[in-house]
Design an enzyme around this catalytic site. Structure first.
Site, short mmCIF file in Angstrom:
data_model
loop_
_atom_site.label_atom_id
_atom_site.label_comp_id
_atom_site.label_asym_id
_atom_site.label_seq_id
_atom_site.Cartn_x
_atom_site.Cartn_y
_atom_site.Cartn_z
N GLY A 11 44.91 41.11 38.35
CA GLY A 11 45.18 39.67 38.14
C GLY A 11 43.89 38.94 37.82
O GLY A 11 42.85 39.22 38.42
N ASP A 103 41.20 46.06 44.54
CA ASP A 103 41.22 47.44 45.04
C ASP A 103 41.70 48.46 44.01
O ASP A 103 41.14 49.54 43.89
CB ASP A 103 42.17 47.53 46.25
CG ASP A 103 41.44 47.14 47.52
OD1 ASP A 103 40.23 46.87 47.47
OD2 ASP A 103 42.11 47.11 48.58
N ASP A 127 43.04 36.45 46.02
CA ASP A 127 43.63 36.72 47.34
C ASP A 127 42.62 36.94 48.46
O ASP A 127 42.99 36.93 49.63
CB ASP A 127 44.53 37.96 47.27
CG ASP A 127 45.78 37.73 46.45
OD1 ASP A 127 46.06 36.57 46.12
OD2 ASP A 127 46.48 38.72 46.15
O1 F6P Z 1 46.51 39.49 43.30
C1 F6P Z 1 46.48 38.22 42.77
C2 F6P Z 1 47.87 37.66 42.65
O2 F6P Z 1 47.79 36.36 42.10
C3 F6P Z 1 48.70 37.65 43.93
O3 F6P Z 1 48.41 36.56 44.78
C4 F6P Z 1 50.08 37.60 43.37
O4 F6P Z 1 50.99 38.13 44.30
C5 F6P Z 1 49.99 38.46 42.15
O5 F6P Z 1 48.64 38.47 41.76
C6 F6P Z 1 50.85 38.00 41.02
O6 F6P Z 1 50.74 38.91 39.98
P1 F6P Z 1 51.29 38.65 38.51
O7 F6P Z 1 50.34 37.69 37.83
O8 F6P Z 1 51.30 39.98 37.89
O9 F6P Z 1 52.63 38.03 38.66
#
Ligand code: F6P
Length: 319
Positions: A11, A103, A127
């Site tokens: 992300g 991670d 996060d």
């Molecule tokens: O890991 C970062 C994050 O924004 C999380 O808080 C969230 O659950 C996830 O990514 C959302 O992912 P995506 O952008 O793939 O929907």
């Protein structure tokens, strides 16, 4: 090392651009060349690789998102994908890589390091759920964005004597929820690290109501889920008009804060100094006000606990 690559993976997070800029300019300062790998490990597999110079990263320190784009690559988990990635490292002369991400991205960095391409991880995720580091790039900006949004919701909740149940990001971690919850004076904060139940939330609302409170903010981390269901239950059991809001991806965008830009610059710089010395399989981290680095295996094994005492502080100060 003469040539290094830089990629962002997972992300996106505000401040990733500042980290890219720091990687590129530190490498150039040390006499190295830099290749930008687009769309994370997918771009490495597909050879989406560009030359970067000092000017390529001008005017990005202030911008959210990532100029290199990002992706979560399923193909990189296969042996064919990894082989193609290594082939491209050889083809483009990439001897080491700075990997900005979470991670999952560090596991990829470990795979490459084990196969002769030293990689250094830089924690980048809103996060804050990287155990080796007290801080991750994007966390501060995301919290401040959520704070601003909830302050706005509070204006309307107050005007209507309503309860607002607000979901903030954090699928597995409650760091954003906990801090933003304290900062907005939430009546209750729900995080995935602690089991919660609607009846306890409702009794806190009723207690606050008995103390004269007329509007209520409940902050819920995404990992807890079902804010619509909770809002309905609150409305049904208390009679208080209740609305649910999911803040969503608004929290991932926007100009990075001072903290995110500075930490990203420090960590990007530190990562390149390791690569310059030929050191890989490390994760740069921010620990106890210092920039340090850990072996990736150790970093991935580490556990980080949320500060549960902050929830007590929140409860004792919101009534
Ligand atoms: O890991 C970062 C994050 O924004 C999380 O808080 C969230 O659950 C996830 O990514 C959302 O992912 P995506 O952008 O793939 O929907």
């Amino acid at each position: 090392m003469k040539t290094i690559g830089v990629l962002t993976s997972g992300g996106d997070a505000p401040g990733m651009n500042a980290a890219i800029r720091a990687v590129v300019r530190t490498a150039i300062s040390l006499g190295m060349n830099v290749k930008g790998i687009k769309r994370g490990y997918s771009g490495l597999i597909d050879g989406e690789i560009i030359d970067l110079d000092a000017r390529s990263v001008a005017d990005i320190i202030n911008r959210g998102g990532t100029m290199l784009y990002t992706a979560r690559s399923g193909r990189f988990k296969t042996s064919e994908g990894i082989a193609a990635a290594i082939e491209n490292c050889k083809k483009f002369g990439i001897e080491g890589i700075a990997v900005i991400g979470g991670d999952g991205s560090f596991r990829g960095a470990r795979e490459l390091s084990n196969r002769g391409i030293p990689c250094v991880g830089i924690p980048g995720t809103i996060d804050n759920d990287i155990s080796s580091s007290d801080y991750t790039i994007g966390y501060d900006t995301a919290m401040n964005t959520a704070l601003e949004m909830i302050d706005r919701i509070r204006d309307t909740a107050q005007s209507h004597d309503r309860c607002s149940v607000i979901e903030v990001m954090g699928r597995h971690a409650g760091y954003i929820a906990e801090n933003v919850g304290i900062a907005v004076g939430a009546t209750d904060i729900l995080i995935p690290e602690i089991e919660s139940n609607a009846d306890e939330v409702i009794s806190r609302i009723l207690e606050a109501k008995a103390n004269g409170k007329q509007h209520f903010i409940i902050v819920v981390a995404e990992g807890v889920g079902n804010v619509e269901g909770l809002a309905k239950e609150i409305m049904d059991k208390t009679g208080i008009d209740t609305r649910a809001t999911i803040l969503g991806h608004v929290q991932r965008g926007g100009n990075p804060t001072v903290l995110d830009r500075v930490r990203a610059t420090q960590m990007g710089n530190a990562a390149v100094h390791l690569l310059y010395k030929g050191i890989g399989n490390r994760v740069v981290s921010y620990k106890g006000s210092k920039i340090v680095d850990f072996d990736i295996n150790d970093a991935l094994e580490m556990k980080k606990e949320i500060a549960f005492d902050k929830l007590t502080v929140a409860r004792e100060t919101s009534m």
